[in-house]
Design a protein around this motif. Structure first.
Motif, PDB file in Angstrom:
ATOM      1  N   VAL A  35       1.335  11.164 -23.617  1.00 12.89           N
ATOM      2  CA  VAL A  35       1.668   9.929 -23.161  1.00 12.89           C
ATOM      3  C   VAL A  35       2.064   9.874 -21.750  1.00 12.89           C
ATOM      4  O   VAL A  35       1.824   9.046 -20.993  1.00 12.89           O
ATOM      5  CB  VAL A  35       2.811   9.347 -24.152  1.00 12.89           C
ATOM      6  N   GLN A  36       3.018  11.116 -21.652  1.00  9.21           N
ATOM      7  CA  GLN A  36       3.415  11.350 -20.136  1.00  9.21           C
ATOM      8  C   GLN A  36       2.372  11.615 -19.121  1.00  9.21           C
ATOM      9  O   GLN A  36       2.356  10.833 -17.942  1.00  9.21           O
ATOM     10  CB  GLN A  36       4.500  12.376 -19.957  1.00  9.21           C
ATOM     11  N   GLN A  37       1.271  12.198 -19.487  1.00 10.94           N
ATOM     12  CA  GLN A  37       0.222  12.285 -18.687  1.00 10.94           C
ATOM     13  C   GLN A  37      -0.407  11.190 -18.173  1.00 10.94           C
ATOM     14  O   GLN A  37      -0.832  10.913 -17.133  1.00 10.94           O
ATOM     15  CB  GLN A  37      -0.730  13.444 -19.077  1.00 10.94           C
ATOM     16  N   GLN A  38      -0.558  10.247 -19.288  1.00  4.10           N
ATOM     17  CA  GLN A  38      -1.499   8.985 -18.957  1.00  4.10           C
ATOM     18  C   GLN A  38      -0.427   8.245 -17.980  1.00  4.10           C
ATOM     19  O   GLN A  38      -1.124   7.346 -17.153  1.00  4.10           O
ATOM     20  CB  GLN A  38      -1.710   8.113 -20.427  1.00  4.10           C
ATOM     21  N   VAL A  39       0.837   8.193 -18.186  1.00  6.09           N
ATOM     22  CA  VAL A  39       1.624   7.058 -17.262  1.00  6.09           C
ATOM     23  C   VAL A  39       1.297   7.722 -15.931  1.00  6.09           C
ATOM     24  O   VAL A  39       1.542   7.113 -14.809  1.00  6.09           O
ATOM     25  CB  VAL A  39       3.128   7.227 -17.967  1.00  6.09           C
ATOM     26  N   GLY A  43       0.057   5.333 -13.585  1.00  6.16           N
ATOM     27  CA  GLY A  43       1.199   4.583 -13.018  1.00  6.16           C
ATOM     28  C   GLY A  43       1.467   3.407 -13.756  1.00  6.16           C
ATOM     29  O   GLY A  43       2.462   2.537 -13.358  1.00  6.16           O
ATOM     30  N   TYR A  44       1.273   3.328 -14.800  1.00  6.37           N
ATOM     31  CA  TYR A  44       1.519   2.026 -15.796  1.00  6.37           C
ATOM     32  C   TYR A  44       1.872   2.430 -17.134  1.00  6.37           C
ATOM     33  O   TYR A  44       1.599   3.693 -17.558  1.00  6.37           O
ATOM     34  CB  TYR A  44       0.404   1.071 -15.862  1.00  6.37           C
ATOM     35  N   ASP A  45       2.863   1.650 -17.827  1.00  6.65           N
ATOM     36  CA  ASP A  45       3.225   2.025 -18.893  1.00  6.65           C
ATOM     37  C   ASP A  45       1.748   2.009 -19.867  1.00  6.65           C
ATOM     38  O   ASP A  45       0.881   1.399 -19.703  1.00  6.65           O
ATOM     39  CB  ASP A  45       4.189   0.914 -19.589  1.00  6.65           C
ATOM     40  N   ILE A  46       2.113   2.767 -21.188  1.00  9.23           N
ATOM     41  CA  ILE A  46       0.973   2.717 -22.159  1.00  9.23           C
ATOM     42  C   ILE A  46       0.962   1.599 -22.950  1.00  9.23           C
ATOM     43  O   ILE A  46       2.061   0.879 -22.873  1.00  9.23           O
ATOM     44  CB  ILE A  46       1.236   3.813 -23.115  1.00  9.23           C
ATOM     45  N   ALA A  93       6.384   4.293 -22.897  1.00  9.81           N
ATOM     46  CA  ALA A  93       6.589   5.568 -22.862  1.00  9.81           C
ATOM     47  C   ALA A  93       7.917   6.000 -22.979  1.00  9.81           C
ATOM     48  O   ALA A  93       8.260   7.119 -23.513  1.00  9.81           O
ATOM     49  CB  ALA A  93       6.167   5.704 -21.402  1.00  9.81           C
ATOM     50  N   ASN A  94       8.969   5.229 -22.787  1.00 10.11           N
ATOM     51  CA  ASN A  94      10.480   5.536 -23.124  1.00 10.11           C
ATOM     52  C   ASN A  94      10.462   5.718 -24.643  1.00 10.11           C
ATOM     53  O   ASN A  94      11.302   6.544 -24.965  1.00 10.11           O
ATOM     54  CB  ASN A  94      11.243   4.443 -22.459  1.00 10.11           C
TER      55      ASN A  94
END
Length: 148
Positions: A35-39, A43-46, A93-94
């Motif tokens: 998840v962190q890598q995708q964000v 540059g956007y939330d999942i 993501a949070n």
């Protein structure tokens, strides 16, 4: 050189469970990293249907339901976590990070709870586990306070 160190048979009997819980924690952290890598990459939330995010939500719910929470300080943390997740006013993501920290702490709690009470106070048996549990707890509490 062989290791002739005595291992309490009560711990040996639970070894498979301990391994499963450690593996579960490892997998949970992998979903959180994804998840962190995708964000970071986008540059956007999942999206709410992101498979890693959905797995983290499931991991948290299952782990919470299996953990011995009654009369522990974790019960209140789970209630606060559940309340935060219901608000849906934060980035997904949070919430993914929150679920990962909570699941990891709860898995370590489950392991500690499975260790016979007389061995829990033996540093040689539980010191590292207690330290890991505290690290995950600190992260869980930090994320909860950061979501206010």
């Amino acid at each position: 050189m062989p290791n002739n160190k005595f291992v309490d048979p009560r711990l040996q009997a639970r070894e498979q469970l301990f391994q499963q819980l450690h593996l579960s924690t490892f997998e949970t952290m992998g979903y959180a990293r994804a998840v962190q890598q995708q964000v970071e990459e986008t540059g956007y939330d999942i999206e709410p249907d992101n498979s890693d995010y959905q797995q983290l939500l499931r991991d948290y719910q299952v782990t919470k339901n299996l953990a011995p929470l009654s009369e522990s300080h974790l019960e209140a943390l789970c209630e606060e976590t559940d309340a935060k997740l219901k608000l849906k006013n934060q980035a997904h993501a949070n919430y993914a990070q929150l679920c990962a920290a909570a699941s990891s702490a709860l898995n370590h709690w489950r392991i500690l709870s499975e260790i016979p009470a007389d061995l829990r106070e033996v540093d040689e048996v539980t010191k590292a586990l207690k330290e890991k549990f505290q690290q995950h707890m600190d992260t869980w509490e930090y994320i909860l306070s950061d979501l206010d």
